[in-house]
Design a protein around this motif. Structure first.
Motif, short mmCIF file in Angstrom:
data_model
loop_
_atom_site.label_atom_id
_atom_site.label_comp_id
_atom_site.label_asym_id
_atom_site.label_seq_id
_atom_site.Cartn_x
_atom_site.Cartn_y
_atom_site.Cartn_z
N THR A 149 0.73 -1.23 0.01
CA THR A 149 0.12 -0.14 -0.04
C THR A 149 0.66 1.20 -0.03
OG1 THR A 149 -1.76 -1.06 1.08
CG2 THR A 149 -1.86 1.20 1.20
N GLY A 150 1.89 1.43 1.02
CA GLY A 150 2.60 2.58 0.89
C GLY A 150 3.79 2.77 -0.20
N TYR A 151 4.13 1.49 -0.65
CA TYR A 151 4.99 1.78 -1.69
C TYR A 151 4.27 1.95 -3.19
CZ TYR A 151 9.27 0.60 0.56
OH TYR A 151 10.59 0.53 1.28
N ALA A 152 2.88 1.60 -3.33
CA ALA A 152 2.12 1.90 -4.30
C ALA A 152 1.99 3.45 -4.24
CB ALA A 152 0.95 0.93 -4.57
N GLU A 253 6.02 5.54 5.94
CA GLU A 253 5.47 5.46 4.43
C GLU A 253 4.58 7.00 4.33
OE1 GLU A 253 5.92 0.87 4.81
OE2 GLU A 253 5.74 2.69 6.11
N HIS A 254 3.63 6.92 5.53
CA HIS A 254 2.57 7.97 5.38
C HIS A 254 3.20 9.31 6.02
CE1 HIS A 254 2.30 6.23 9.68
NE2 HIS A 254 1.51 7.22 9.88
N LEU A 255 4.36 9.30 6.72
CA LEU A 255 4.97 10.52 7.24
C LEU A 255 6.11 11.10 6.41
CD1 LEU A 255 4.56 9.87 10.93
CD2 LEU A 255 2.76 11.14 9.42
N GLY A 379 14.75 -0.50 1.88
CA GLY A 379 13.49 0.47 0.96
C GLY A 379 14.00 1.89 1.29
N LEU A 380 13.01 2.66 1.09
CA LEU A 380 12.99 4.00 1.13
C LEU A 380 12.80 4.66 2.42
CD1 LEU A 380 10.25 4.92 -1.71
CD2 LEU A 380 12.98 5.10 -2.07
N PHE A 381 12.41 3.94 3.41
CA PHE A 381 11.79 4.44 4.62
C PHE A 381 12.44 4.19 5.81
CE2 PHE A 381 8.10 3.80 1.71
CZ PHE A 381 7.90 4.95 1.36
N PHE A 382 12.36 3.02 6.38
CA PHE A 382 13.08 2.82 7.81
C PHE A 382 14.35 1.83 7.73
CE2 PHE A 382 9.09 0.30 7.01
CZ PHE A 382 9.50 -1.13 7.01
N ASN A 383 14.33 1.16 6.41
CA ASN A 383 15.47 0.04 6.69
C ASN A 383 16.55 0.34 5.38
OD1 ASN A 383 13.82 -0.39 4.44
ND2 ASN A 383 13.23 -2.41 5.45
#
Length: 392
Positions: A149-152, A253-255, A379-383
């Motif tokens: 959901t977030g990556y889409a 993802e949402h922030l 990925g993009l966010f936390f890792n």
């Protein structure tokens, strides 16, 4: 200068081959890979005094299980690590440098949910953590958006912000599939065309089935030790030249504020500061591809091209005859097929392939005279994470 530079080495690799369903337990997969890695290093169980465990969305099989099953009688360091794989390697390197251990076994397992005698206990939280936590996350906020959901959502923002099309994402998938055709360990080896990609079943716009990593059963294991000891072993050591991890403010993802405000930027900057080698000097490149959008952004974050131009970069370096990317006609991207085609192992498969390439043993897909590899698991966010490996 990094205190860890070229002081430790990967001296053994092992794998329990990937499959959509191995029909066995996760523990059996780990033990198969671990035994192979120890033997590959020219060592025995008596030589292993450190254990780092990891698995899909969980800590994997507990170190105590592996210590018992392998008969490791003198373990002085052990821990569990969440994926991607750099969490595992950081722990192992740290243990070696601070003297907590002399030789560390690192393993990572991937285990699909499903039905059958080896998976039933997963429903009670013994196996894959997704059995109890949904997707590996807890929905603590009503507006959360995780995983696909977030990556889409971010993939759609990317296409809209830079005026791009799904063909950019498709080039990532096609490259991985073409490379997987050369890799007998890959689970998805059938040729893939752009037409087939664009017609692929949509999971969440704009990401289709081919944009997401392939769930598999399997395990990878590595043995690490100090460089001084590695040079006394029979195999060719692969030096851990530089490592990094990265997390920016609001790593959800949402922030996340924008593409420049992600863990990727932090991890890339840290890796660049610690490494004597950079992307234009790497003989093999391994940008993470848990989702195809991650690969596009890694290419841009590493400085291979400007923001929004990764699709053009792939097209400019596309080898039409081979149906894949070869940077400057020589450097492949994820020559094993990556998460999208070899199998989704949270970067463990990328490290395994990098070691084979630097040893010169990647039969059927070997890069000539490969001496350095740059990897960016996560990925993009936390890792987001980074790794440079090189030959001794």
């Amino acid at each position: 200068m990094s205190a860890a530079k070229d002081r430790t080495a990967i001296v053994g690799v092992g794998r329990s081959p990937y499959a959509r369903d191995r029909g066995t337990s996760e523990t059996a997969l780990v033990l198969e890979a671990a035994t192979a890695a120890i033997r590959d290093a020219g060592l025995t169980a008596a030589d292993i005094d450190g254990v780092v465990a990891g698995g899909l969305h969980t800590g994997g099989i507990d170190p105590s299980v592996v210590v018992s099953a392998l008969g490791l009688s003198g373990t002085t360091f052990w821990t569990t690590a969440r994926p991607p794989i750099m969490n595992h390697l950081h722990a192992a390197v740290g243990a070696l440098l601070n003297g907590a251990a002399t030789t560390v076994l690192v393993y990572h397992s991937a285990y699909r949910l499903g039905r059958g005698p080896f998976r039933e206990r997963a429903a009670f939280g013994v196996g894959d953590g997704r059995a109890t936590l949904g997707e590996g996350h807890t929905e603590t906020e009503p507006w959360g958006m995780f995983g696909p959901t977030g990556y889409a959502a971010w993939a759609m923002r990317y296409l809209d912000a830079f005026g791009r099309t799904r063909e950019d994402l498709g080039r990532v998938a096609l490259n991985q599939r073409a490379n997987a055709g050369r890799n007998p360990d890959a689970v998805m080896r059938d040729p893939l065309t752009m037409e087939q990609y664009l017609d692929g079943r949509m999971v969440r716009e704009p990401l289709c089935l081919f944009d997401m990593d392939v769930p598999v059963d399997g395990a990878d294991a590595f043995v690490l030790t100090t460089v001084a000891r590695a040079r006394d072993l029979p195999g060719r050591p692969v030096l851990v030249h530089a490592l990094s991890m990265g997390m920016a403010r609001h790593p959800e993802e949402h922030l996340t504020a924008g593409f420049d405000d992600t863990g990727q930027a932090v991890a890339a900057a840290a890796l660049r500061a610690r490494s004597d080698l950079w992307v234009d000097e790497a003989d093999v490149l391994f940008p993470y591809d848990g989702f195809s959008i991650i690969t596009l952004r890694w290419l841009e974050t590493l400085g291979l091209c400007d923001d929004g131009e990764a699709g053009d970069f792939l097209a400019d370096h596309w080898d039409a005859e081979q149906g894949r990317v070869l940077i400057k006609g020589r450097v492949p991207i994820n020559p094993h097929g990556g998460s999208l085609s070899e199998g989704g192992t949270q970067g463990a498969g990328h490290v395994h392939e990098a070691v084979l390439q630097l040893r010169g043993t990647a039969t059927g897909r070997q890069v000539d005279d490969a001496r350095s590899a740059l990897l960016t698991p996560g990925g993009l966010f936390f890792n987001a994470q980074g790794l440079v490996l090189r030959t001794d």
